[in-house]
Scaffold this active site. Structure first.
Site, short mmCIF file in Angstrom:
data_model
loop_
_atom_site.label_atom_id
_atom_site.label_comp_id
_atom_site.label_asym_id
_atom_site.label_seq_id
_atom_site.Cartn_x
_atom_site.Cartn_y
_atom_site.Cartn_z
N CYS A 129 0.87 -1.18 0.00
CA CYS A 129 0.00 0.00 0.00
C CYS A 129 0.91 1.23 0.00
CB CYS A 129 -0.90 0.02 1.24
SG CYS A 129 -2.06 -1.36 1.33
N CYS A 203 -2.82 -8.39 6.93
CA CYS A 203 -2.80 -7.35 5.89
C CYS A 203 -4.18 -6.72 5.88
CB CYS A 203 -2.48 -7.95 4.53
SG CYS A 203 -2.66 -6.78 3.15
N TYR A 356 -11.29 -10.35 -24.44
CA TYR A 356 -10.56 -10.67 -23.21
C TYR A 356 -11.58 -11.10 -22.14
CZ TYR A 356 -7.24 -7.44 -25.52
OH TYR A 356 -6.43 -6.77 -26.41
N CYS A 452 -7.32 -1.51 -16.02
CA CYS A 452 -6.68 -1.43 -14.69
C CYS A 452 -5.38 -0.64 -14.77
CB CYS A 452 -6.43 -2.83 -14.14
SG CYS A 452 -5.32 -3.82 -15.15
#
Length: 498
Positions: A129, A203, A356, A452
């Protein structure tokens, strides 16, 4: 959250595209940090480029790169400092090296009002992060400004869609095991851009149950005489544990990634794990005996259950296998896909190509409002899953084919066939000229581009705009809170049909 469909997962705390570079003029430095309040051993992937002595200097941060690093000026060079925020003054350590300089944050002198204490105690070590030292509003503003700047040639993007509770969202996680200096078994994540294992017990963006399960496995290893795999020596057995959680169904998959198909005591191990966690619905053994950066190998065996889990997304049920690509944040995925379907402007008559297509998620969701859906995917296992998902949901107007989507569309155009909408959701590397040229040949009225990686999306959108399309709308979605990554969906229309 970083995307390669149905082909395993890269070994890193977070997936980063190596081609991602800060916007504006070329940067002169590569930097790493210590953090203004170090927590545990600080890690850095930077190597000193010479033996020149480092100097400590006072600087003021005047902006952020697209990777969330603070920008400062020093002796005519632009330096990038992790965990430094705009407006902050700080002391940094600089190691000059000709045109370049390595720099690390030593301490923040005047903190920003947007700075908060990271909720995760491993934040400065892990690197998975990058934005947890910013408050929610600062994260939102940073991501919005990044996308606005990147997409400026195409118009103004809509306000980013954020998440109400930006933690515990990952439905997929993988953990690596190793030995510490005392030869004790530890588990955790690799530090960013390295293979140095960070020992951790939680996490904060993982599903909490997934972390509980791998902790149990770590505790079981000693009694079962199971050694963690050592990449340097090639010795040991357990490489990784992959956990997938159905956020709606509650079903849980555990994948034991091992270095050998010889699993002594596996029945007792599975029995003990199921006793500790009866919520686990399937357990698999995946054999990866190669020297590779991929987590999953080719050989797979089901040790318990059916080998897949099921989850619900946008009202449809999907089977998810170990290698299936399935969006890691289902709460935000529903927002993303709803926007994509809205941009497609379907009336119930259109022919839609889902390029895709993976396991068929977005194509099957679109089928409710389309006349016909054609899904195309290279990976044959994904196509099989898509067909199964189509049958499971009683979808009769969708067909899925294995092959190259670009070649498929070129053949359609050669036969005089038409498609009204192409929905494309490529990996982080984006599409390629061959595929994009096939879109132009087919000339669908509308292209809905889900990405993305907005940087490669911009590159691909430029090609489509240069060849007859116009960008009508852009919607960013915060799919990966606490990280620098943003998902975007864009609508492009064929100009001759406006």
């Amino acid at each position: 959250m970083n995307k390669r469909k149905n082909s395993g997962y890269k070994k890193s705390a977070t997936k980063r595209n190596k081609s991602n570079k800060p916007y504006g003029k070329k940067q002169l430095t590569a930097t790493k940090r210590k953090g203004e309040k170090p927590q545990g051993k600080q890690l850095s992937s930077n190597k000193r480029r010479n033996n020149k002595k480092s100097v400590t200097v006072k600087v003021t941060c005047n902006g952020l790169t697209s990777e969330g690093k603070g920008i400062v000026q020093w002796e005519g060079k632009q330096l990038e400092i992790e965990h430094l925020l705009p407006g902050e003054t700080a002391e940094i350590s600089v190691s000059p090296s000709g045109r370049y300089a390595n720099a690390e944050l030593k301490r923040v002198i005047t903190p920003s009002e947007n700075r908060i204490k990271p909720a995760c105690s491993y934040f400065y070590e892990c690197g998975g992060c990058q934005l947890m030292h910013m408050n929610d509003q600062a994260q939102k503003r940073f991501k919005q400004e990044t996308i606005d700047k990147l997409m400026k040639p195409f118009g103004k993007p809509e306000p980013i869609l954020t998440m109400d509770r930006p933690y515990d969202y990952r439905n997929k996680s993988h953990t690596t095991f190793g030995l510490n200096n005392e030869r004790q078994i530890i588990g955790g994540l690799y530090a960013q851009n390295s293979h140095q294992l960070i020992s951790m017990d939680r996490c904060l963006i993982h599903d909490p149950k997934a972390d509980e399960i791998w902790q149990t496995i770590k505790d079981m290893m000693k009694s079962f005489k199971m050694q963690p795999y050592n990449e340097d020596t090639g010795q040991g057995f357990l490489r990784h544990v992959l956990v997938k959680v159905g956020k709606v169904s509650g079903e849980i998959m555990v994948v034991l990634v091992v270095a050998s198909s010889v699993f002594k005591g596996k029945n007792n191990f599975v029995k003990a794990l199921r006793k500790a966690h009866p919520e686990i619905t399937t357990i698999l053994m995946n054999v990866n005996n190669r020297d590779t950066s991929m987590v999953l190998g080719d050989q797979e065996k089901v040790l318990f259950g059916k080998g897949t889990i099921t989850d619900t997304l946008c009202g449809l049920k999907f089977d998810i296998s170990a290698k299936s690509f399935y969006q890691i944040n289902p709460v935000q995925t529903e927002k993303l896909y709803a926007k994509a379907i809205e941009m497609a402007e379907l009336t119930g008559k259109e022919t839609v190509i889902d390029a895709y297509c993976g396991i068929g998620t977005i194509g099957l969701i679109a089928s409710k409002n389309a006349g016909k859906v054609i899904g195309v995917e290279q990976n044959k296992d994904a196509v099989r899953d898509a067909i199964r998902n189509s049958k499971r949901n009683g979808v009769n107007n969708a067909r899925f084919y294995q092959g190259d989507a670009g070649e498929f569309m070129v053949e359609m155009a050669a036969r005089g066939e038409k498609a009204d909408v192409v929905i494309m959701d490529p990996p982080r590397s984006g599409s390629d000229k061959a595929f994009l040229s096939s879109v132009v040949k087919l000339k669908p009225k509308r292209v809905v581009y889900v990405s993305c990686n907005p940087e490669t999306q911009v590159r691909d959108m430029n090609y489509l705009v240069e060849n007859g399309y116009e960008v009508k709308g852009i919607q960013p979605v915060d799919m990966f809170p606490q990280t620098v990554h943003v998902e975007t969906v864009a609508e492009l229309v064929w100009k001759n049909d406006k």
